[in-house]
Design a protein around this motif. Sequence first.
Motif, PDB file in Angstrom:
ATOM      1  N   LYS A 174     -12.100  54.576  65.397  1.00  0.00           N
ATOM      2  CA  LYS A 174     -13.606  54.657  64.812  1.00  0.00           C
ATOM      3  C   LYS A 174     -13.693  56.266  63.757  1.00  0.00           C
ATOM      4  O   LYS A 174     -14.604  56.855  63.754  1.00  0.00           O
ATOM      5  CB  LYS A 174     -14.801  54.829  65.621  1.00  0.00           C
ATOM      6  N   LEU A 175     -12.530  56.176  63.094  1.00  0.00           N
ATOM      7  CA  LEU A 175     -12.361  57.300  62.116  1.00  0.00           C
ATOM      8  C   LEU A 175     -13.054  56.941  61.001  1.00  0.00           C
ATOM      9  O   LEU A 175     -13.002  55.983  60.289  1.00  0.00           O
ATOM     10  CB  LEU A 175     -10.940  57.449  61.692  1.00  0.00           C
ATOM     11  N   PRO A 176     -13.936  58.010  60.354  1.00  0.00           N
ATOM     12  CA  PRO A 176     -14.615  57.834  59.180  1.00  0.00           C
ATOM     13  C   PRO A 176     -13.312  57.666  58.192  1.00  0.00           C
ATOM     14  O   PRO A 176     -12.560  57.989  58.062  1.00  0.00           O
ATOM     15  CB  PRO A 176     -15.362  59.233  58.901  1.00  0.00           C
ATOM     16  N   ALA A 177     -13.753  56.692  57.059  1.00  0.00           N
ATOM     17  CA  ALA A 177     -12.723  56.284  56.068  1.00  0.00           C
ATOM     18  C   ALA A 177     -12.153  57.569  55.546  1.00  0.00           C
ATOM     19  O   ALA A 177     -10.879  57.844  55.189  1.00  0.00           O
ATOM     20  CB  ALA A 177     -13.258  55.330  55.335  1.00  0.00           C
ATOM     21  N   ASP A 178     -13.059  58.405  55.007  1.00  0.00           N
ATOM     22  CA  ASP A 178     -12.493  59.446  54.069  1.00  0.00           C
ATOM     23  C   ASP A 178     -11.735  60.508  54.981  1.00  0.00           C
ATOM     24  O   ASP A 178     -10.972  61.227  54.486  1.00  0.00           O
ATOM     25  CB  ASP A 178     -13.821  60.334  53.669  1.00  0.00           C
ATOM     26  N   LEU A 179     -12.151  60.423  56.339  1.00  0.00           N
ATOM     27  CA  LEU A 179     -11.109  61.262  57.288  1.00  0.00           C
ATOM     28  C   LEU A 179      -9.990  60.708  57.524  1.00  0.00           C
ATOM     29  O   LEU A 179      -8.848  61.369  57.393  1.00  0.00           O
ATOM     30  CB  LEU A 179     -11.931  61.542  58.642  1.00  0.00           C
ATOM     31  N   THR A 214      -8.576  62.559  65.688  1.00  0.00           N
ATOM     32  CA  THR A 214      -7.891  63.075  64.464  1.00  0.00           C
ATOM     33  C   THR A 214      -6.371  63.208  64.851  1.00  0.00           C
ATOM     34  O   THR A 214      -5.216  62.810  64.032  1.00  0.00           O
ATOM     35  CB  THR A 214      -8.535  64.180  63.584  1.00  0.00           C
ATOM     36  N   GLU A 215      -6.093  63.922  65.930  1.00  0.00           N
ATOM     37  CA  GLU A 215      -4.752  64.202  66.497  1.00  0.00           C
ATOM     38  C   GLU A 215      -3.835  63.035  66.883  1.00  0.00           C
ATOM     39  O   GLU A 215      -2.677  62.917  66.509  1.00  0.00           O
ATOM     40  CB  GLU A 215      -4.857  64.890  67.557  1.00  0.00           C
TER      41      GLU A 215
END
Length: 225
Positions: free
Chosen positions: A201-206, A172-173
């Motif tokens: 591999k970030l979830p789309a909503d994140l 995230t950072e």
Amino acid sequence: MNFQNLLNQFTGSRTPSSSSSKGMGSGILAGSAAGGVMGLLAGNKSARKFAGKAAVVGGTALIGGIAYKAYRNWQRNNGQQVPQDSPDQSFETSTINASLQSDEFQMTLIKAMIAAAKSDGHIDQKEQDNIFNAVEKMELDHQMKGLVFDWLRKPIYMQELIHGAQSLEQRTEVYLASCLAIDIDTDEEKQYLVKLAQGLKLPADLEHQIRIQANYALHNQPTVV
């Protein structure tokens, strides 16, 4: 090597010790109105304005708060249990940030910002000279300056950033720092961020939450949650 000192100076902190000494976020995008080397790399008014704001508010609090808000909004939207925190709670001060404080990760954040800023190929020879002159004036030893010069001159492969972010909080950072380093106004920048999000591999909503918070920080537009 003191990567926290490097991170502080890279992002324009007035002095190497002007930011809090704890946490991987110390000094991120905290700088003078010019935003330090990061302001020169970004090459757009929004990023430089944000860097100036970070200098006043404090880079650690500002970047940590943005990342924390995006992450917690994502948790809430997915029905996860989220502890009640104080309004200024951030990754830097929260227990989930225990793994985010290494020199290696601070180095990854700097490389992520450089890679994002270079993604549209806008840096011409004059801009490159200005950036290198700014690095030369930084209060760093020759070894550290050489390291920064290498990152600026050579390609930074996305896989390096992916391997440098182990946890979802770290990813995230990295993605947030990349979003803040550019104004996302070219196809090259858009495609770069799409590929980075996929690689992390970030979830789309994140990913969506991170972009919302970054856009708000850069442009002061209403945040949609």
